[in-house]
Design an enzyme around this catalytic site. Structure first.
Site, PDB file in Angstrom:
ATOM      1  N   SER A   1       4.586   0.794   2.201  1.00  6.82           N
ATOM      2  CA  SER A   1       5.691   0.276   1.404  1.00  6.82           C
ATOM      3  C   SER A   1       6.206   1.418   0.488  1.00  6.82           C
ATOM      4  O   SER A   1       7.541   1.292   0.408  1.00  6.82           O
ATOM      5  CB  SER A   1       5.253  -1.166   0.822  1.00  6.82           C
ATOM      6  OG  SER A   1       4.340  -0.791  -0.310  1.00  6.82           O
TER       7      SER A   1
ATOM      8  N   THR B   1       2.862  -1.555  -4.651  1.00 10.79           N
ATOM      9  CA  THR B   1       2.221  -0.531  -5.159  1.00 10.79           C
ATOM     10  C   THR B   1       1.704  -0.564  -6.584  1.00 10.79           C
ATOM     11  O   THR B   1       2.540  -0.669  -7.474  1.00 10.79           O
ATOM     12  CB  THR B   1       2.881   0.711  -4.770  1.00 10.79           C
ATOM     13  OG1 THR B   1       3.359   0.779  -3.336  1.00 10.79           O
ATOM     14  CG2 THR B   1       2.126   2.192  -5.112  1.00 10.79           C
TER      15      THR B   1
ATOM     16  N   THR C   1       0.815  -1.264   0.074  1.00 12.55           N
ATOM     17  CA  THR C   1      -0.175  -0.042   0.214  1.00 12.55           C
ATOM     18  C   THR C   1       0.795   1.104  -0.040  1.00 12.55           C
ATOM     19  O   THR C   1       1.934   1.265   0.545  1.00 12.55           O
ATOM     20  CB  THR C   1      -0.971   0.080   1.358  1.00 12.55           C
ATOM     21  OG1 THR C   1      -2.136  -0.488   1.077  1.00 12.55           O
ATOM     22  CG2 THR C   1      -1.598   1.581   1.491  1.00 12.55           C
TER      23      THR C   1
ATOM     24  N   CYS D   1       8.167   0.955  -6.591  1.00 15.55           N
ATOM     25  CA  CYS D   1       7.629  -0.126  -5.196  1.00 15.55           C
ATOM     26  C   CYS D   1       6.844  -1.225  -5.831  1.00 15.55           C
ATOM     27  O   CYS D   1       5.805  -1.201  -6.275  1.00 15.55           O
ATOM     28  CB  CYS D   1       7.107   0.522  -4.166  1.00 15.55           C
ATOM     29  SG  CYS D   1       6.228  -0.382  -2.947  1.00 15.55           S
TER      30      CYS D   1
ATOM     31  N   ALA E   1       4.459   3.878  -7.701  1.00 17.34           N
ATOM     32  CA  ALA E   1       3.984   2.675  -8.317  1.00 17.34           C
ATOM     33  C   ALA E   1       5.044   2.135  -9.329  1.00 17.34           C
ATOM     34  O   ALA E   1       5.298   0.815  -9.460  1.00 17.34           O
ATOM     35  CB  ALA E   1       2.652   2.750  -8.985  1.00 17.34           C
TER      36      ALA E   1
ATOM     37  N   GLY F   1      -6.929   7.921   4.686  1.00 18.54           N
ATOM     38  CA  GLY F   1      -6.353   6.580   3.903  1.00 18.54           C
ATOM     39  C   GLY F   1      -5.547   5.733   5.031  1.00 18.54           C
ATOM     40  O   GLY F   1      -5.280   6.264   6.128  1.00 18.54           O
TER      41      GLY F   1
ATOM     42  N   LYS G   1      -8.557   1.912  -0.091  1.00 19.57           N
ATOM     43  CA  LYS G   1      -7.760   2.380   1.027  1.00 19.57           C
ATOM     44  C   LYS G   1      -7.976   3.666   1.574  1.00 19.57           C
ATOM     45  O   LYS G   1      -7.217   4.142   2.445  1.00 19.57           O
ATOM     46  CB  LYS G   1      -6.457   1.930   0.788  1.00 19.57           C
ATOM     47  CG  LYS G   1      -6.339   0.486   0.615  1.00 19.57           C
ATOM     48  CD  LYS G   1      -4.899   0.118   0.295  1.00 19.57           C
ATOM     49  CE  LYS G   1      -4.821  -0.963  -0.583  1.00 19.57           C
ATOM     50  NZ  LYS G   1      -3.292  -1.217  -1.109  1.00 19.57           N
TER      51      LYS G   1
END
Length: 186
Positions: A137, A174, A12, A171, A168, A58, A44
């Site tokens: 993360s 993500t 996340t 990671c 994104a 969030g 989320k």
């Protein structure tokens, strides 16, 4: 079964950006178990309404734990209408001292459009410097990207989306499937 035998839930990235009287919280949709993507469309980032208070939030961490904390936050907001900071501090105190809540593994970013806070299980209610915060993360990647963009002409939402895209790309926990909520000062 030890932690080494069973991979934990990972993943996340949640970011909060405050700029020009608006706060945006954005989060990705990926949920991973070990090296496997379990779901790519999780939501989320949420909007809460309690006792006339409008709040966006969030979460990163365990979904069930986060929902428990969001329910508690709603109750705190009902008890302290219009006082997000106080509600957050009360939640953090409970989280730190209640034996049941102590075991919850999640973090929250919350905002009412004026204030922006990170709430942790260590009893912290943190107001970020530079009007940007991120958890999860990919949080450090998103945070660095957003801070670099804060002096640009971009809006809070544009900064959040760009920072999440960068996170994104870096990671593996993500993805680019975003949920975005915004709120202005009331």
């Amino acid at each position: 079964m030890s932690d080494n035998e069973f991979p934990g839930w990972h993943g996340t990235t949640i970011i909060g950006v405050r700029k020009d009287g608006e706060v945006v919280i954005a989060g990705d949709g990926q949920v991973s178990l070990g090296q496997t993507v379990i779901k790519g469309t999780a939501r989320k980032v949420r909007r809460l309404s309690a006792a006339g208070s409008e709040v966006i939030c969030g979460f990163a961490g365990s979904t069930a734990d986060a929902f428990t904390l969001l329910e508690r936050l709603e109750k705190k907001l009902e008890n302290t209408p219009g006082q997000l900071a106080r509600a957050c501090v009360e939640l953090a105190k409970d989280w730190r001292t209640d034996k049941y809540l102590q075991k919850l593994e999640a973090m929250l970013i919350v905002s009412d459009g004026a204030d922006l806070f990170v709430i942790t299980g260590a009893g912290d209610v943190l107001e970020p410097e530079h009007d940007v915060t991120a958890i999860g993360s990919g949080g450090n990647f998103a945070l660095a990207a957003a801070r670099a963009l804060m002096d640009s002409d971009k809006t809070a939402e544009e900064i959040a989306r760009k920072a999440m895209g960068i996170a994104a790309d870096i990671c593996v926990y993500t993805n680019g499937n975003l949920t975005v909520e915004s709120i202005k000062k009331s």
